[in-house]
Design an enzyme around this catalytic site. Structure first.
Site, mmCIF file in Angstrom:
data_model
loop_
_atom_site.group_PDB
_atom_site.id
_atom_site.type_symbol
_atom_site.label_atom_id
_atom_site.label_comp_id
_atom_site.label_asym_id
_atom_site.label_seq_id
_atom_site.Cartn_x
_atom_site.Cartn_y
_atom_site.Cartn_z
ATOM 1 N N HIS A 270 -2.283 -29.365 19.341
ATOM 2 C CA HIS A 270 -3.035 -30.286 20.194
ATOM 3 C C HIS A 270 -3.801 -29.461 21.215
ATOM 4 O O HIS A 270 -3.223 -28.664 21.950
ATOM 5 C CB HIS A 270 -2.110 -31.275 20.911
ATOM 6 N N CYS A 271 -5.114 -29.663 21.266
ATOM 7 C CA CYS A 271 -5.968 -28.881 22.165
ATOM 8 C C CYS A 271 -6.479 -29.781 23.289
ATOM 9 O O CYS A 271 -7.235 -30.725 23.038
ATOM 10 C CB CYS A 271 -7.145 -28.286 21.399
ATOM 11 N N PRO A 272 -6.107 -29.503 24.534
ATOM 12 C CA PRO A 272 -6.598 -30.332 25.645
ATOM 13 C C PRO A 272 -8.095 -30.192 25.867
ATOM 14 O O PRO A 272 -8.729 -31.110 26.399
ATOM 15 C CB PRO A 272 -5.803 -29.812 26.847
ATOM 16 N N ASN B 2 -9.401 -32.689 23.805
ATOM 17 C CA ASN B 2 -8.660 -33.931 24.005
ATOM 18 C C ASN B 2 -8.257 -34.561 22.675
ATOM 19 O O ASN B 2 -8.412 -35.769 22.461
ATOM 20 C CB ASN B 2 -9.499 -34.931 24.828
ATOM 21 N N ASN B 3 -7.732 -33.752 21.781
ATOM 22 C CA ASN B 3 -7.362 -34.260 20.462
ATOM 23 C C ASN B 3 -6.495 -33.238 19.747
ATOM 24 O O ASN B 3 -6.453 -32.069 20.121
ATOM 25 C CB ASN B 3 -8.615 -34.526 19.618
#
Length: 298
Positions: free
Chosen positions: A155-157, A160-161
Site C-alpha cells: 500500500h503506497c500512501p 493513496n492506494n
C-alpha cells in the site's frame, strides 16, 4: 518444520473455519461505485503534496529558468520535454490512485457462493476473517483499503492506494516519469547556475538573485530526493515483475505455488499483450491477453 504462514493456512483448511452463515451477501454495485477512491486522510494529503511538488517544479523550470533564457530553441525544447514528462507523471499518478487494484468482492464468503465453486474432495478455499471474502490465490488483506487485493504488492500512501494486479503498470510509470522529470530538473538547475555565474545574476532570471538562488536550491533538493526515491522504487518494481513475486510475498517468504514464466512474459502480464508504445502510456489499459487468472480454489 512448517513456517507460521503454513500453519495459518492449515487453520484455514478446517471445514468449520469458513462459517459462511456469518457473512452477509456483498452489497450490489451501482453507478456511484464505478470510480475507485480510498478515503484515507494520510493518503489524500500525500497525494495532494505530490501534485503540488510537481507544480512547483514546473513553475521554477518555466518561469525561473526557461522564459528568461535568450536561446528560444533551448527554452522550447526543454519546456516541451519537461512539461510532457510532468503531465505523464500526474496522469500515471491519477490512474494508479483511481484504479481498482484488484479488490476481492467484500462479503462474498456466503454459502451460495461457496456452493457455486463446486468444490471437489481435497480442494481448498481460503476466507479472510477481516472482510469476510473468499480469497483468490496470492491475495492479501490491506488494513487501509479494508479489502483483500489480488496480487497485492504494497500500500503506497503517495498514490493513496494499494499496488495490485490492475494498477501496477500505472504505479511503475509514475515512478519512472517522476525519476525522469527529477533528473531533467537537476540538469537544468546545473546549467542555469553555470549560466548565472558567467553572466550578470540580474539578467539570468526575472526574480531577484536571492529569490532565484532559494528557488533553485529548493528545486535541486526536491529533484535529488525524489530521483533517488523513485529510481529505487522503479527498480524494485521491475525486479518484482520480472521474478513474478510481489513485495509481500518476498517479505513473508511465501511458498511459490504458481507457474513460472519468463521475465518477458511477466512484463507482458503487467503492461499488456503485445509489446507496443502503449506500455509507456498511462491512458492505455493493459490487455492481459494470456495472463493467468488467479483462482479461488487451490
Amino acid at each position: 518444520m512448517k513456517s507460521p504462514a503454513h500453519r495459518t493456512r492449515d487453520i484455514e483448511r478446517q471445514a468449520g473455519y469458513l462459517k459462511p452463515e456469518h457473512c452477509a451477501p456483498p452489497p450490489p454495485r451501482n453507478s456511484s461505485d464505478t470510480m475507485w477512491f480510498i478515503r484515507d486522510s494520510c493518503g489524500i494529503v500525500c497525494g495532494i503534496i505530490t501534485w503540488l511538488l510537481v507544480f512547483y517544479a514546473e513553475f521554477v523550470v518555466l518561469f525561473v529558468m526557461l522564459l528568461p533564457a535568450k536561446n528560444v530553441a533551448y527554452s522550447l525544447f526543454n519546456g516541451l520535454i519537461f512539461g510532457s514528462l510532468g503531465f505523464l507523471a500526474l496522469a500515471s499518478h491519477a490512474r494508479a490512485m483511481c484504479t481498482d487494484p484488484g479488490a476481492v468482492p467484500k462479503g462474498n464468503a456466503t454459502k451460495e457462493f461457496i456452493e457455486s465453486l463446486q468444490l471437489k474432495p481435497g480442494q481448498v478455499v481460503y476466507k479472510c476473517p477481516k472482510c469476510c471474502s473468499i480469497k483468490p490465490d496470492r491475495a492479501h488483506h490491506c488494513s487501509v483499503c479494508k479489502r483483500c487485493i489480488k496480487k497485492m504488492d504494497h500500500h503506497c500512501p503517495w498514490v493513496n492506494n494499494c499496488v495490485g494486479e490492475n494498477n501496477q503498470k500505472y504505479f511503475v510509470l509514475f515512478t519512472m516519469y517522476i525519476a525522469l522529470i527529477s533528473l531533467h530538473a537537476l540538469v537544468l538547475v546545473a546549467l542555469h547556475f553555470v549560466f548565472c555565474f558567467e553572466e550578470d545574476w540580474t539578467k539570468c532570471s526575472n526574480f531577484s538573485p536571492p529569490a532565484t538562488v532559494i528557488l533553485l536550491i529548493l528545486l535541486c533538493f526536491e529533484g535529488l530526493l525524489f530521483l533517488i526515491f523513485t529510481a529505487v522504487m522503479f527498480g524494485t518494481q521491475v525486479h518484482s515483475i520480472c521474478t513474478d513475486e510481489t513485495g509481500i510475498e518476498q517479505l513473508k517468504k511465501e511458498e511459490r505455488r504458481w507457474a513460472k514464466r519468463s521475465k518477458w512474459m511477466n512484463m507482458k502480464v503487467v503492461f499488456g499483450h503485445p509489446f507496443s508504445v502503449t506500455w509507456l502510456s498511462p491512458f492505455a489499459t493493459p490487455d492481459h491477453g494470456k495472463a493467468d487468472i488467479y483462482q479461488y480454489i487451490v
